[in-house]
Design an enzyme around this catalytic site. Sequence first.
Site, short mmCIF file in Angstrom:
data_model
loop_
_atom_site.label_atom_id
_atom_site.label_comp_id
_atom_site.label_asym_id
_atom_site.label_seq_id
_atom_site.Cartn_x
_atom_site.Cartn_y
_atom_site.Cartn_z
N LYS A 42 18.36 27.36 47.73
CA LYS A 42 19.17 27.52 46.51
C LYS A 42 18.44 28.22 45.37
O LYS A 42 18.76 28.04 44.20
CB LYS A 42 19.72 26.16 46.01
CG LYS A 42 20.38 25.31 47.07
CD LYS A 42 21.23 26.10 48.04
CE LYS A 42 22.54 26.56 47.44
NZ LYS A 42 23.28 27.37 48.47
N SER A 43 17.46 29.03 45.71
CA SER A 43 16.69 29.74 44.69
C SER A 43 17.09 31.20 44.55
O SER A 43 16.46 31.94 43.80
CB SER A 43 15.20 29.65 45.02
OG SER A 43 14.81 28.30 45.09
N ARG A 100 13.83 35.80 57.20
CA ARG A 100 13.89 34.82 56.10
C ARG A 100 13.29 33.49 56.53
O ARG A 100 13.34 33.13 57.71
CB ARG A 100 15.35 34.55 55.71
CG ARG A 100 16.00 35.66 54.93
CD ARG A 100 17.40 35.24 54.52
NE ARG A 100 18.28 35.05 55.66
CZ ARG A 100 19.43 34.39 55.63
NH1 ARG A 100 19.82 33.78 54.52
NH2 ARG A 100 20.19 34.28 56.70
N THR A 101 12.82 32.74 55.53
CA THR A 101 12.40 31.36 55.79
C THR A 101 12.49 30.53 54.52
O THR A 101 12.36 31.05 53.41
CB THR A 101 10.96 31.28 56.34
OG1 THR A 101 10.72 29.96 56.78
CG2 THR A 101 9.93 31.65 55.29
N HIS A 102 12.74 29.23 54.71
CA HIS A 102 12.61 28.25 53.62
C HIS A 102 11.37 27.38 53.85
O HIS A 102 11.16 26.41 53.14
CB HIS A 102 13.82 27.30 53.59
CG HIS A 102 15.10 27.89 53.08
ND1 HIS A 102 15.16 28.78 52.04
CD2 HIS A 102 16.40 27.67 53.46
CE1 HIS A 102 16.43 29.09 51.81
NE2 HIS A 102 17.19 28.44 52.65
N SER A 132 22.00 23.17 41.98
CA SER A 132 22.62 24.03 42.99
C SER A 132 22.56 23.37 44.37
O SER A 132 23.52 23.41 45.15
CB SER A 132 21.91 25.39 43.00
OG SER A 132 22.49 26.25 43.95
N THR A 221 24.88 44.04 43.68
CA THR A 221 24.26 42.74 43.93
C THR A 221 24.48 41.77 42.76
O THR A 221 23.83 40.72 42.69
CB THR A 221 22.75 42.88 44.22
OG1 THR A 221 22.12 43.53 43.11
CG2 THR A 221 22.51 43.69 45.47
N PHE A 223 26.42 38.88 40.67
CA PHE A 223 27.07 37.66 41.14
C PHE A 223 28.56 37.92 41.39
O PHE A 223 29.10 37.52 42.42
CB PHE A 223 26.89 36.53 40.10
CG PHE A 223 27.57 35.26 40.51
CD1 PHE A 223 27.04 34.44 41.50
CD2 PHE A 223 28.77 34.88 39.91
CE1 PHE A 223 27.67 33.27 41.88
CE2 PHE A 223 29.41 33.70 40.29
CZ PHE A 223 28.86 32.90 41.28
N PHE A 249 30.25 28.57 47.90
CA PHE A 249 28.87 28.99 48.15
C PHE A 249 28.36 29.81 46.96
O PHE A 249 27.26 29.58 46.46
CB PHE A 249 28.77 29.80 49.44
CG PHE A 249 27.36 30.18 49.78
CD1 PHE A 249 26.49 29.25 50.31
CD2 PHE A 249 26.89 31.46 49.52
CE1 PHE A 249 25.16 29.58 50.58
CE2 PHE A 249 25.56 31.80 49.80
CZ PHE A 249 24.70 30.86 50.34
P1 A3P Z 1 24.45 28.17 41.96
O1 A3P Z 1 24.77 27.07 42.89
O2 A3P Z 1 23.67 27.70 40.76
O3 A3P Z 1 25.64 28.98 41.57
P2 A3P Z 1 20.67 30.52 48.04
O4 A3P Z 1 21.19 31.87 48.39
O5 A3P Z 1 19.17 30.43 48.04
O6 A3P Z 1 21.34 29.46 48.81
O7 A3P Z 1 20.99 30.27 46.48
C1 A3P Z 1 22.30 30.07 46.05
C2 A3P Z 1 22.36 30.15 44.55
O8 A3P Z 1 22.18 31.52 44.15
C3 A3P Z 1 23.72 29.71 44.01
O9 A3P Z 1 23.45 29.17 42.71
C4 A3P Z 1 24.44 31.05 43.95
O10 A3P Z 1 25.56 31.07 43.12
C5 A3P Z 1 23.32 31.93 43.42
N1 A3P Z 1 23.56 33.37 43.64
C6 A3P Z 1 23.96 33.98 44.77
N2 A3P Z 1 24.13 35.30 44.56
C7 A3P Z 1 23.80 35.52 43.27
C8 A3P Z 1 23.77 36.69 42.44
N3 A3P Z 1 24.11 37.89 42.92
N4 A3P Z 1 23.40 36.54 41.15
C9 A3P Z 1 23.07 35.33 40.66
N5 A3P Z 1 23.08 34.19 41.38
C10 A3P Z 1 23.44 34.29 42.68
#
Ligand code: A3P
Length: 289
Positions: A42-43, A100-102, A132, A221, A223, A249
């Site tokens: 979620k980063s 990718r990796t977490h 998140s 890219t 949001f 998501f």
């Molecule tokens: P939120 O839940 O705070 O909205 P991951 O891809 O590591 O799972 O992270 C998901 C988080 O990144 C979510 O945060 C998601 O909305 C956010 N995210 C995805 N694409 C994004 C973008 N283009 N710009 C900003 N945030 C984005």
Amino acid sequence: SRQTKLKEVAGIPLQAPTVDNWRQIQTFEAKPDDLLICTYPKSGTTWIQEIVDMIEQNGVVEKCRRAIIQHRHPFIEWARPPQPSGVDKANEMPAPRILRTHLPTQLLPPSFWTNNCKFLYVARNAKDCMVSYYHFYRMSQVLPEPGTWDEYFETFINGKVSWGSWFDHVKGWWEIRDKYQILFLFYEDMKRNPKHEIQKVMQFMGKNLDEDVVDKIVLETSFEKMKENPMTNRSTTPKSILDQSISPFMRKGTVGDWKNHFTVAQNERFDEIYKQKMGRTSLNFSMEL
Ligand code: A3P
């Protein structure tokens, strides 16, 4: 209710199929020209992945839409038998690969270090990341139920969520950033100045794209665009895995949403724990923009 339980490897909770496939993961053979995208969950994994893909494809949108995003760059630890594992998928990919990796540093397959691969780490401030992850835990049907926000709060600060402690993960990658080829980015910087961060990624990848192409990547890219894009918004993932009627998501994509979740008492306690766990690092996060 969900039957999902996490299992541990060296004290780090992971999803059971990953743990059951641990031998294959640990013996994965990285190649010197692999680029590994590394994040705590979620980063901004999906975001940086789309950025890297667009750079790799020279900003040609159609080439990025060749497949849904989660099939373009497998998680090396991903496993869900009888489907091919992340390692199986990576082994089929032509070089140069973007993976990718977490995983935290101590659980990474050793061949990534011995091959001196490039690592792109994205860190997000702990509070927004935690929020998140909470909503992701609610909607993901392959993670245990998070319980209430207050219950989840304890699970998170104790590092008992999947992929372990945020504190240890971020600290672990931060501490080795000068020892390996690591580009360390922050979600908040990407929000504040996407063009600047995208240019850093481009240089790190050894690419030199024209400014109009970079501008296009910034736009594609964003949001808003990624939320509408069926190749990135996970809308094709079955509801039995991600139930987006609970929480989308592409949820909010902002900095500072933690303020809508933390009580004053939780915030004070979190700051105290943060100081204990992160006090001696030089890491510095923006908590709002
Ligand atoms: P939120 O839940 O705070 O909205 P991951 O891809 O590591 O799972 O992270 C998901 C988080 O990144 C979510 O945060 C998601 O909305 C956010 N995210 C995805 N694409 C994004 C973008 N283009 N710009 C900003 N945030 C984005």
